[in-house]
Scaffold this motif. Structure first.
Motif, mmCIF file in Angstrom:
data_model
loop_
_atom_site.group_PDB
_atom_site.id
_atom_site.type_symbol
_atom_site.label_atom_id
_atom_site.label_comp_id
_atom_site.label_asym_id
_atom_site.label_seq_id
_atom_site.Cartn_x
_atom_site.Cartn_y
_atom_site.Cartn_z
ATOM 1 N N TYR A 1 -6.479 5.915 -4.244
ATOM 2 C CA TYR A 1 -5.416 6.570 -5.022
ATOM 3 C C TYR A 1 -5.968 7.343 -6.214
ATOM 4 O O TYR A 1 -5.318 8.237 -6.729
ATOM 5 C CB TYR A 1 -4.405 5.548 -5.559
ATOM 6 C CG TYR A 1 -3.761 4.678 -4.519
ATOM 7 C CD1 TYR A 1 -3.674 5.106 -3.192
ATOM 8 C CD2 TYR A 1 -3.246 3.436 -4.848
ATOM 9 C CE1 TYR A 1 -3.093 4.307 -2.245
ATOM 10 C CE2 TYR A 1 -2.656 2.636 -3.897
ATOM 11 C CZ TYR A 1 -2.584 3.067 -2.600
ATOM 12 O OH TYR A 1 -2.007 2.282 -1.663
ATOM 13 N N TYR A 40 1.626 8.306 1.693
ATOM 14 C CA TYR A 40 1.448 9.597 1.027
ATOM 15 C C TYR A 40 2.765 10.229 0.626
ATOM 16 O O TYR A 40 2.892 10.820 -0.431
ATOM 17 C CB TYR A 40 0.677 10.527 1.961
ATOM 18 C CG TYR A 40 0.340 11.848 1.356
ATOM 19 C CD1 TYR A 40 -0.642 11.940 0.386
ATOM 20 C CD2 TYR A 40 1.005 13.004 1.742
ATOM 21 C CE1 TYR A 40 -0.959 13.143 -0.178
ATOM 22 C CE2 TYR A 40 0.685 14.210 1.176
ATOM 23 C CZ TYR A 40 -0.289 14.282 0.212
ATOM 24 O OH TYR A 40 -0.604 15.487 -0.346
ATOM 25 N N THR A 56 -8.105 9.496 -6.519
ATOM 26 C CA THR A 56 -8.357 10.919 -6.323
ATOM 27 C C THR A 56 -7.107 11.622 -5.804
ATOM 28 O O THR A 56 -7.195 12.699 -5.239
ATOM 29 C CB THR A 56 -9.512 11.126 -5.330
ATOM 30 O OG1 THR A 56 -9.286 10.277 -4.207
ATOM 31 C CG2 THR A 56 -10.825 10.769 -5.950
ATOM 32 N N ASP A 57 -5.966 11.004 -5.996
ATOM 33 C CA ASP A 57 -4.708 11.610 -5.544
ATOM 34 C C ASP A 57 -4.469 12.946 -6.251
ATOM 35 O O ASP A 57 -4.941 13.173 -7.364
ATOM 36 C CB ASP A 57 -3.549 10.654 -5.852
ATOM 37 C CG ASP A 57 -2.308 11.032 -5.091
ATOM 38 O OD1 ASP A 57 -2.094 10.461 -4.012
ATOM 39 O OD2 ASP A 57 -1.555 11.902 -5.573
ATOM 40 N N VAL A 58 -3.726 13.820 -5.571
ATOM 41 C CA VAL A 58 -3.440 15.135 -6.150
ATOM 42 C C VAL A 58 -2.638 15.006 -7.435
ATOM 43 O O VAL A 58 -2.805 15.777 -8.371
ATOM 44 C CB VAL A 58 -2.622 16.024 -5.190
ATOM 45 C CG1 VAL A 58 -3.272 17.371 -5.084
ATOM 46 C CG2 VAL A 58 -2.437 15.359 -3.851
ATOM 47 N N SER A 59 -1.723 14.058 -7.452
ATOM 48 C CA SER A 59 -0.904 13.883 -8.642
ATOM 49 C C SER A 59 -1.718 13.164 -9.712
ATOM 50 O O SER A 59 -2.132 12.019 -9.540
ATOM 51 C CB SER A 59 0.343 13.073 -8.290
ATOM 52 O OG SER A 59 0.787 12.392 -9.426
ATOM 53 N N GLU A 109 -8.281 0.184 -1.642
ATOM 54 C CA GLU A 109 -7.076 1.005 -1.543
ATOM 55 C C GLU A 109 -6.832 1.768 -2.846
ATOM 56 O O GLU A 109 -6.582 2.962 -2.841
ATOM 57 C CB GLU A 109 -5.891 0.081 -1.215
ATOM 58 C CG GLU A 109 -4.586 0.787 -0.957
ATOM 59 C CD GLU A 109 -4.572 1.547 0.350
ATOM 60 O OE1 GLU A 109 -5.419 1.264 1.218
ATOM 61 O OE2 GLU A 109 -3.727 2.442 0.484
ATOM 62 N N PHE A 124 0.858 -1.180 0.000
ATOM 63 C CA PHE A 124 0.000 0.000 0.000
ATOM 64 C C PHE A 124 0.897 1.233 0.000
ATOM 65 O O PHE A 124 1.925 1.253 0.673
ATOM 66 C CB PHE A 124 -0.893 0.011 1.248
ATOM 67 C CG PHE A 124 -2.072 -0.931 1.144
ATOM 68 C CD1 PHE A 124 -2.243 -1.740 0.034
ATOM 69 C CD2 PHE A 124 -3.001 -1.004 2.162
ATOM 70 C CE1 PHE A 124 -3.313 -2.602 -0.059
ATOM 71 C CE2 PHE A 124 -4.080 -1.866 2.079
ATOM 72 C CZ PHE A 124 -4.238 -2.667 0.971
ATOM 73 N N CYS A 125 0.488 2.230 -0.750
ATOM 74 C CA CYS A 125 1.348 3.409 -0.872
ATOM 75 C C CYS A 125 1.167 4.323 0.318
ATOM 76 O O CYS A 125 0.068 4.460 0.847
ATOM 77 C CB CYS A 125 0.997 4.195 -2.117
ATOM 78 S SG CYS A 125 1.179 3.254 -3.590
#
Lengths: 437, 739
Positions: B355, B322, B357-360, B351, B319-320
């Motif tokens: 991800y 942040y 909706t991650d900013v990147s 999980e 799992f990543c």
């Protein structure tokens, strides 16, 4: 094998460049290629291994400094990175933090080091202790180099044990053991542990005379169960205090065969500081802090955030350097913070509320609440709510590891285990300690 | 040139170096030399002061010596005649009583890359090889390699090689390793250093005394040794066992590779080894050294290709977090996508959804593609997640979701309905070329199920003048023509306008040609258009089975712990192609691997697809629907044509099995629910000649075997055999996914 090694500052200026082999092409081309393609690249770093014109660049970043190893061959990636780490360690051992200023001030020394550590692109001697004999930091010794020092070099370079020279003498035999752990956590908003692990290191500083034979013991579950076989109730008693180590690795000096058969850790230590072992645990981790977030969106222009932190260890112990970082949305216009303890500040440049507490005892609770005003935006993009992260330092080992003994035997010199002064210290730090909100 | 203005500096430094006052003051003298080196590092051309630097080499100050030698090694090729002047000092230093000075001088002398230096260094090297200080021997041994490099392709000096071979028995570990390295370079033309039995055993015994670099290097050389007997092989493996737990990840990887290669005939040993290194690899994957973590993740992916279930129970480790760097997150997402199984699919998808909706934007898109990858096996759950993502109405998400849908519909036709329902409304949130193409393709191919498809395409046609990507216009042409075939009334007018625009106004030749082509095709009659355009709408055989096809450990063992897993096989092939035949794994086919894998059909898989129908000329017809009654009647009227047992572990997951069978056009008539004892299933299939295959699967609870009985309405053995092999593939694949 490594064709060349370059060190850059954050602007891409070359601080150190050393070419070992011709095959990486003209020196300047290689140096510039990395600068243009990686350091000055617009998007974020895609991979620590970059291929430019069929040449591989391996880079490691330490604060603002880039270290790059260059090669044309099909090398082992893990090995090259390890070498770069080692290089950083060696440099740090000589002049402390790796920063632009330090590198500029010590550039002669770095060239000397690069000369000894690598030859024709092949790693040679990289033990800090052993290197000290070759590096003339002040450089004034050469003319009057004593007979003794010369023989030291010879004995060092011919010695059977690569990591320790003979004839070391101390008036006071002393050793220091540091158990350094970093505890990593990823927790869901509901307080469920998604993943947690401790990666720890046992660092030893030894100032012992002669060729001492050392034996190290800790509360490793397997060992304790083995010893407690005779008395059943002792096993159950000590079983609680023992820990299960997922995997561990040792310094070269530890006799692995003995560890495999008896699980005992015995070794002849190098002189000075070294990392005795490195381990990882995932079971029964003591999480020193619990973060309970509460985020409420009030309309489109306001957020209410309440974060409670609870310390979860003996009340007599003190945690230090506590820092909680609560991310805020990009369109934040203003923040009001109230906290019971410590200082909290909204840092617009980092998009976060940073809450710092100097000290906090165990079994305590503290709370911060904040009102975040938002600018109304047309951006439909929802705020992704990055996790709340935490930093701290506690004076115990979150994995539960305990040093049981460290015995020293030196049969040839007349000092015994009792004469050695021993110091043990536990430090638990936060690694990536995040709670989602 | 960014390095202008060096002339003044050179002049000034030259003056300083010549100044007798400075020369007399050691510290000041050294400071000037340091400035020369500093400018050299920054890239200024400092060769102008070569003469003065040579003079400075005659000193007792070791630091000054080191600096001057460094300078000379850099500029000697430019000023060979001047460099010869320094040789005298160097030769003198080579017989200095201090071993450090001897070593330094010898190393520098060998590093002077200029013609004509050989005759001077030969003797010092030979002396160095017999020096009593091992520090000098180390330098001398590598000096041999440097000397050989200078010579170019000239012949190998036999006496020197013999001397080096005998130095393999030196008592200093680094000398031993340097000998190997040096011999390897000198003998490169002849295939490198020879590792025979005595040398191999000698090296094995010395292993514990070496440092980590040496160990890694020796492990690499040992790959070359082939044990004579099985007994010897296992002796070696036992000796090396402890290195699988070394503290250095590089040594662990090196040892792993050696084990995998030595045990290439013993698959169970290979599996054992991979289980053993699981711990160290996982530790490296969660270590704080990011770069090492990256390398380890690349290797984890490599292992997962052969043993898909290997890390499944440790999925949480991937799992990543942040704050991790981008490249690690991307690798982890890939790993998650590959280790998914029935037990963890829920958590992994949960999980991955986070991800998305991650900013990147990059990372978010990678996560969406990963969900698309998992959707090939767990279609319904994934399509639901993807549909929810469309609700966010964000450009960068919508475009990737639509692309994922396009690939998915092609591979898993069963999700077409769900996809078609999700599509309306997407067009507002897509701006980029890739996304537009995907959406237009979907509208064209499955337009008959999407009520407003013609009107969405019409909007695209309205704006075609401002369209910047020719590829989008081409896609639009094809899509509209296809839709015209199924919904002529609604499309005719729009199609006319588009064709008119493409032929009359469009400036891009490719688009214009395509327009003209379709126009003429339409003139040839509607049947002809149908014949050309109505290609299949999906090709499920590419998906599930091909992706999971087992890759034996031996196919990548020789690439393990090299740059190949880091770059990817295809990319490495392009890199190494130009590098000459230095490294090329024997299993690397030269032609196929250059193509970078497209999103839809990885190149290497294409070949296999073609192989599949060829093998036995069996083509199963899709959509052969038998009623249960008809099946029952036929089943009892026929005799068993073939009976076989397949190995099977654990319980059956009926859904997965059914889906897999459907992909190869085998229909399921009836099936027991999961966990029933005994578990039974009835299957049917029909090939293109009309021959029926009726199959019964039987799994008794006690034994771990699946019994298969096949009946055929026309007795033809060759098609029967290929039918059995199709079944076998399916079971093999399912077994893999499960474990």
């Amino acid at each position: 094998m490594i064709g060349g090694l370059f060190i850059y500052n954050h602007k891409g200026e070359v601080l150190i460049s050393r070419v070992y082999r011709d095959d990486i092409g003209h020196r300047r081309n290689a140096v510039d290629a990395f600068r243009v393609n990686v350091i000055h690249a617009r998007q974020q770093v895609r991979s620590p291994v970059t291929n430019i014109a069929r040449t591989s660049f391996f880079h490691v970043k330490r604060s603002n400094i880039w270290l790059a190893a260059v090669t044309k061959q099909n090398v082992n990636a893990a090995m090259v990175f390890e070498f770069l780490y080692k290089m950083c360690d060696v440099m740090a051992a000589y002049f402390g933090k790796i920063s632009e200023e330090n590198i500029k001030n010590n550039f002669v020394l770095i060239y000397e080091l690069l000369d000894e550590i690598l030859d024709f692109g092949y790693p040679q001697n990289s033990e800090t202790g052993a290197l000290k004999t070759f590096i003339t930091q002040q450089g004034i010794k050469s003319q009057h180099q004593t007979k003794e020092e010369q023989s030291q070099i010879t004995s060092q370079v011919t010695g059977q044990i690569g990591w320790r020279r003979e004839g070391i003498k101390y008036r006071r035999n002393e050793l220091f053991l540091d158990v350094l752990e970093s505890v990593n956590l990823l927790m869901s908003p509901q307080g469920q542990v998604l993943s947690a692990h401790v990666s720890g290191r046992v660092v030893m500083k030894s100032y012992l005379s002669g060729m001492p034979e050392c034996k190290f013991g800790m509360n490793d579950k397997i060992v304790i169960e083995k010893q407690g076989k005779g008395t059943a109730d002792e096993t159950s008693k000590s079983g609680k205090q023992s820990i299960a180590i997922d995997d561990c690795t040792f310094h070269q000096c530890v006799r692995l065969s003995k560890f495999d058969s008896e699980r005992s850790i015995s070794f002849i230590p190098p002189d000075g500081e070294f990392e005795l072992m490195r381990y990882r645990t995932t079971k029964d981790i003591i999480l020193p802090f619990r973060v309970i977030p509460l985020v409420r969106e009030v309309g489109r222009t306001k957020l209410e955030v309440k974060v409670v932190i609870k310390s979860n260890f003996k009340p007599s112990l003190l945690a230090q350097k506590i820092e909680v970082r609560i991310p805020t949305p990009l369109n934040t216009s203003g923040v009001q913070v109230i906290c019971m303890k410590g200082k909290a500040k909204y840092k617009a440049s980092e998009n976060a509320i940073v809450w710092k507490i100097k000290r906090m005892a165990g079994m305590k609770e503290s709370q911060i609440s904040a009102e975040i005003e938002l600018l109304p935006t047309n951006d439909k993009k929802k705020w992704a709510r990055p996790p709340i992260s935490m930093n701290f330092e506690v004076p115990f080992a979150p994995s539960g590891l305990k040093v049981r003994y460290l015995k020293v035997f030196e049969p040839k010199l007349n000092y015994s285990d009792h004469d050695v002064i021993k110091w043990v210290r536990y430090i638990g730090r936060s690694g990536i300690y995040e709670t989602r909100c | 040139m960014p390095y202008l203005g060096s002339e003044d500096v050179v002049k000034e430094l030259k003056k300083a170096l010549c100044n007798p006052h400075i020369q007399a003051d050691r510290l000041r003298y050294r400071n000037v030399i340091q400035r020369v080196i500093r400018h050299m590092t920054q890239g200024l051309d400092m060769s102008g002061v070569f003469m003065e630097m040579v003079k400075a080499s005659a000193t007792v100050d070791i630091v000054q010596k080191k600096l001057v030698y460094l300078y000379m090694c850099t500029y000697a090729p430019l000023k060979p005649d001047l460099a010869l002047l320094a040789i005298n000092t160097l030769c003198k230093d080579c017989s200095d009583p201090n071993p450090m000075v001897r070593g330094l001088a010898l190393r520098s002398m060998c590093s002077l890359r200029m013609p004509g230096v050989q005759e001077y260094i030969q003797q010092p090297i030979l002396n160095g090889l017999r020096d009593k200080a091992s520090y000098v021997r180390r330098v001398a041994v590598l000096g041999c390699a440097k000397m050989h490099n200078l010579h170019g392709d000239s012949e190998v000096d036999g006496a020197l090689v013999n001397e080096l071979y005998s130095l393999l028995r030196d008592q200093d570990p680094i000398v031993v390793v340097n000998c190997l390295r040096s011999l390897e370079e000198i003998l490169r033309q002849e295939g490198g250093v020879v590792i025979n039995k005595p040398i191999a055993h000698h090296l094995l015994n010395r292993m514990p005394k070496l440092d980590q670099w040496g160990q890694a290097e020796v492990l690499n050389f040992l790959l070359r040794y082939e044990p004579r007997s099985e007994e010897e092989l296992f002796d070696i493996l036992n000796l090396l066992d402890s290195f699988l737990k070394s503290s250095s990840p590089g040594v662990v990887m090196g040892a792993t590779k050696l084990f995998l290669i030595l045990a290439k005939k013993f698959p169970h040993v290979q599996t054992d080894v991979l289980v053993q290194v699981k711990g160290p690899l996982l530790a490296a994957c969660s270590s704080e050294s990011r770069e090492l973590c990256f390398a380890a993740l690349c290797h984890v992916r490599q292992i997962l290709h052969s043993l898909p279930g290997h890390f499944s129970s440790h999925y949480k480790k991937f799992f990543c977090s942040y704050s991790e760097p981008h490249y690690i997150k991307l690798q982890k997402v890939e790993v998650l996508c590959e280790l998914v199984n029935d037990e963890n699919v829920q958590q992994v998808l949960e999980e991955l959804r986070g991800y998305c909706t991650d900013v990147s934007a990059d990372f978010a898109q990678a996560a969406i593609f990963a969900i698309g990858g998992i959707a090939r096996t767990y279609t319904d759950q994934c399509v639901q997640i993807l549909t929810e993502l469309l609700g966010l109405r964000q450009e960068h998400i919508t475009t990737v979701v639509v692309q994922t849908f396009r690939d998915l519909v092609w591979l898993c036709p069963q999700c077409t309905e769900a996809v078609c329902q999700a599509l309306p409304g997407c067009e507002e949130n897509i701006q980029d070329s890739e996304g537009k193409q995907a959406l237009i393709w979907l509208l064209g191919v499955h337009g008959e199920r999407i009520p407003n498809a013609p009107y969405v395409l019409e909007d695209f046609v309205e704006n075609v003048k401002s369209e910047t990507f020719p590829a989008v216009t081409m896609e639009l042409l094809t899509a509209l023509l296809r839709l015209f075939l199924s919904r002529p009334a609604e499309c005719q007018d729009t199609l006319g306008r588009l064709l008119h625009y493409c032929i009359e106004e469009e400036k891009n030749m490719a688009v214009r040609d395509r327009g003209l082509f379709y126009y003429r095709l339409l003139l040839a009659g509607i049947d002809e258009v149908k014949r050309i355009l109505c290609s299949p709408k999906s090709d499920p055989s590419l998906g599930l089975l091909e992706d999971q096809a087992e890759r034996p450990v031996n196919s990548w063992a020789s690439d393990f712990n090299t740059l190949v897993p880091v770059y990817g096989k295809a990319r490495w092939a392009t890199i190494s192609k130009y590098q000459g035949a230095e490294h090329r794994g024997p299993e690397l086919p030269d032609t196929a691997s250059f193509a970078t894998s497209g999103p839809l059909i990885p190149e290497e898989n294409k070949e296999r697809v073609q192989e599949l129908p060829d093998s036995g000329a069996l083509v199963l017809v899709p959509n052969c629907q038998l009623t249960a009654e008809y099946f029952e009647k036929t089943w009892f009227s026929l005799k068993v044509a073939h009976q076989q047992v397949f190995p099977w572990r654990g319980a059956v997951h009926p859904d997965t099995l059914q889906m897999a069978l459907q992909v190869v056009n085998i229909q399921t008539i009836a099936m027991s629910r999961a966990g029933a004892h005994p578990w039974k299933a009835y299957l049917s299939a029909q090939d293109d000649t009309g021959c029926l295959f009726l199959t019964e699967l039987l799994l008794e609870s006690e034994n771990s075997e699946m019994q298969i009985s096949v009946k055929q309405n026309e007795p033809r053995t060759e098609t029967l055999n290929s039918f059995i092999s199709v079944l076998e593939t399916v079971f093999g694949t399912i077994g893999d996914i499960k474990s």
